[in-house]
Design a protein around this motif. Structure first.
Motif, PDB file in Angstrom:
ATOM      1  N   GLY A 157      25.769   8.111  20.978  1.00 49.79           N
ATOM      2  CA  GLY A 157      24.863   7.056  21.417  1.00 49.79           C
ATOM      3  C   GLY A 157      23.415   7.468  21.359  1.00 49.79           C
ATOM      4  N   LEU A 181      27.225   1.055  22.247  1.00 42.28           N
ATOM      5  CA  LEU A 181      28.174   2.021  22.789  1.00 42.28           C
ATOM      6  C   LEU A 181      29.568   1.427  22.916  1.00 42.28           C
ATOM      7  N   HIS A 226      23.257   1.608  17.508  1.00 41.04           N
ATOM      8  CA  HIS A 226      22.623   1.218  18.771  1.00 41.04           C
ATOM      9  C   HIS A 226      23.558   0.421  19.683  1.00 41.04           C
ATOM     10  N   ALA A 266      20.351   2.981  22.817  1.00 42.51           N
ATOM     11  CA  ALA A 266      21.607   2.412  23.323  1.00 42.51           C
ATOM     12  C   ALA A 266      21.837   2.807  24.772  1.00 42.51           C
ATOM     13  N   HIS A 267      21.531   4.046  25.112  1.00 45.59           N
ATOM     14  CA  HIS A 267      21.756   4.487  26.493  1.00 45.59           C
ATOM     15  C   HIS A 267      20.738   3.879  27.451  1.00 45.59           C
ATOM     16  N   SER A 309      29.055  12.355  26.206  1.00 42.74           N
ATOM     17  CA  SER A 309      27.615  12.079  26.197  1.00 42.74           C
ATOM     18  C   SER A 309      26.849  13.076  27.061  1.00 42.74           C
ATOM     19  N   SER A 363      23.935   7.741  31.060  1.00 41.18           N
ATOM     20  CA  SER A 363      22.976   7.176  30.109  1.00 41.18           C
ATOM     21  C   SER A 363      21.559   7.663  30.394  1.00 41.18           C
ATOM     22  N   ALA A 421      32.502   4.740  16.684  1.00 36.20           N
ATOM     23  CA  ALA A 421      31.316   3.891  16.504  1.00 36.20           C
ATOM     24  C   ALA A 421      31.484   2.957  15.304  1.00 36.20           C
TER      25      ALA A 421
END
Length: 365
Positions: free
Chosen positions: A345, A124, A122, A349-350, A221, A298, A118
């Motif tokens: 994330g 990915l 915010h 963001a997702h 994730s 997500s 990262a």
């Protein structure tokens, strides 16, 4: 969503039972409390025990020394770790480090490699401003990576970077020249690291890595969402037990209709998160198209993050004044949820990625 056959379902059950050796359901959280604000934030002996059980190599093919199991199996383990609030970086190693560097010491938990991907909040995007340049020994890295969980416990980092226009992953040792690590404490007693790289020597472990990294981050994730699922499930169970034992006006407070309605609403959110995580795991296991997989992952991560925050906050309120004290275990679940909700994330963001990847609705169908 694929239906899990009977043999695999039995394997998942046995895998969950094996997790009791490290994270027993309903077990004491004293060991977790003792690790809060420690230097590494986790117990390397426990991580090595996970390696001995084959968990760290769960997603590594048999031919490379791993177990060759699926994302559903990884999510089952992650859920059990969430029940016990275990802080060891099982997900980061099993989904990213071990598949990229399936060396015996990594699979056994004796050498800790953590992903550093990262660069901006915010977002990915794992390939931002970190630059790789080739030299005779390998590559050199310059840039900065943010929010590396439990970074102080790492022996090395797997860094995403660009070599010209080519996305790569390179392994940099923590002790290498040009590597600087700073950490900031998190509310659950762990920490996040900021990794600064100034022409640091590294070893390339993957080239043309955009699709590979996207898949690995998706698996991380959804496994994190499963960890949140286990966390919120236990927090909810603890709260239901408290509602049944705490008396007011001569009655258990769980008999009050207003509290029953609140508990029912939380149960609905828990089960919606469970369904989303199960669907995302199956999308990863069935090699669905990348956009469909990304949308499902997500959705699961955003829903699990939001549900975990809602359930743990409500759990503290339903406990009353005692829920706000540090001595009450229920507060540990909120703190851990706050840390995991941003790992791999944020929900924001997702949601943005889901909006970009989800197929449009056919209103004429």
């Amino acid at each position: 969503m694929t239906v899990i056959d009977a043999d695999r379902a039995e394997g998942l059950r046995l895998l969950r039972e094996s997790a009791g050796a490290i994270s027993p359901r309903g077990g004491s959280l004293a060991a977790v409390r003792a690790l809060r604000d420690s230097e590494t934030g986790f117990d390397r002996a426990v991580l090595a025990e996970m390696g001995g059980l084959g968990w760290l190599g769960l997603r590594v093919p048999d031919a490379s020394g791993g177990a060759g199991l699926g994302v559903a199996e990884l999510c089952a383990l992650a859920e059990e770790m969430g029940h016990g609030l275990r802080p060891e970086p099982l997900v980061a190693i099993a989904t990213i480090a071990a598949p990229l560097v399936p060396e015996p010491d990594v699979l056994a938990g004796r050498r800790v490699l953590l992903p550093a991907w990262a660069e901006r909040p915010h977002t990915l995007d794992p390939f931002g401003d970190t630059i790789a340049t080739s030299d005779e020994a390998g590559v050199r890295l310059s840039g900065r990576k943010l929010a590396v969980p439990m970074a102080a416990g790492a022996d090395g980092f797997l860094v995403t970077a660009r070599e010209g226009e080519t996305p790569i992953v390179a392994l940099v040792e923590r002790s290498a020249p040009g590597v600087a690590l700073t950490t900031a404490s998190t509310v659950d007693g762990g920490h996040l690291g900021t990794l600064s790289l100034d022409d640091a020597p590294a070893r390339r472990v993957a080239s043309d890595a955009s699709a590979l990294v996207a898949r690995l981050l998706d698996e991380a994730s959804v496994a994190t969402a499963a960890e949140l699922l286990g966390l919120m499930e236990r927090a909810f169970a603890i709260t239901l037990d408290y509602l049944g034992t705490r008396h007011q006006f001569g009655r258990p407070i769980g008999s009050f209709q207003a509290l029953q309605h609140r508990a029912a609403d939380l149960k609905i959110q828990l089960e919606l998160a469970r369904a989303a995580v199960g669907h995302a795991a199956s999308m990863c296991d069935t090699d669905a198209p990348a956009e469909r997989r990304a949308a499902a992952v997500s959705l699961a991560k955003a829903r699990a993050s939001d549900a975990a925050m809602l359930i743990t906050r409500q759990a503290i309120q339903l406990h009353g004044a005692i829920g706000y004290t540090d001595e009450a275990d229920i507060g540990l679940f909120l703190r851990r949820a706050m840390a995991l909700a941003t790992s791999f994330g944020t929900a924001t963001a997702h949601r943005r990625r889901y909006a970009a990847c989800a197929p449009p609705l056919d209103l004429d169908a």
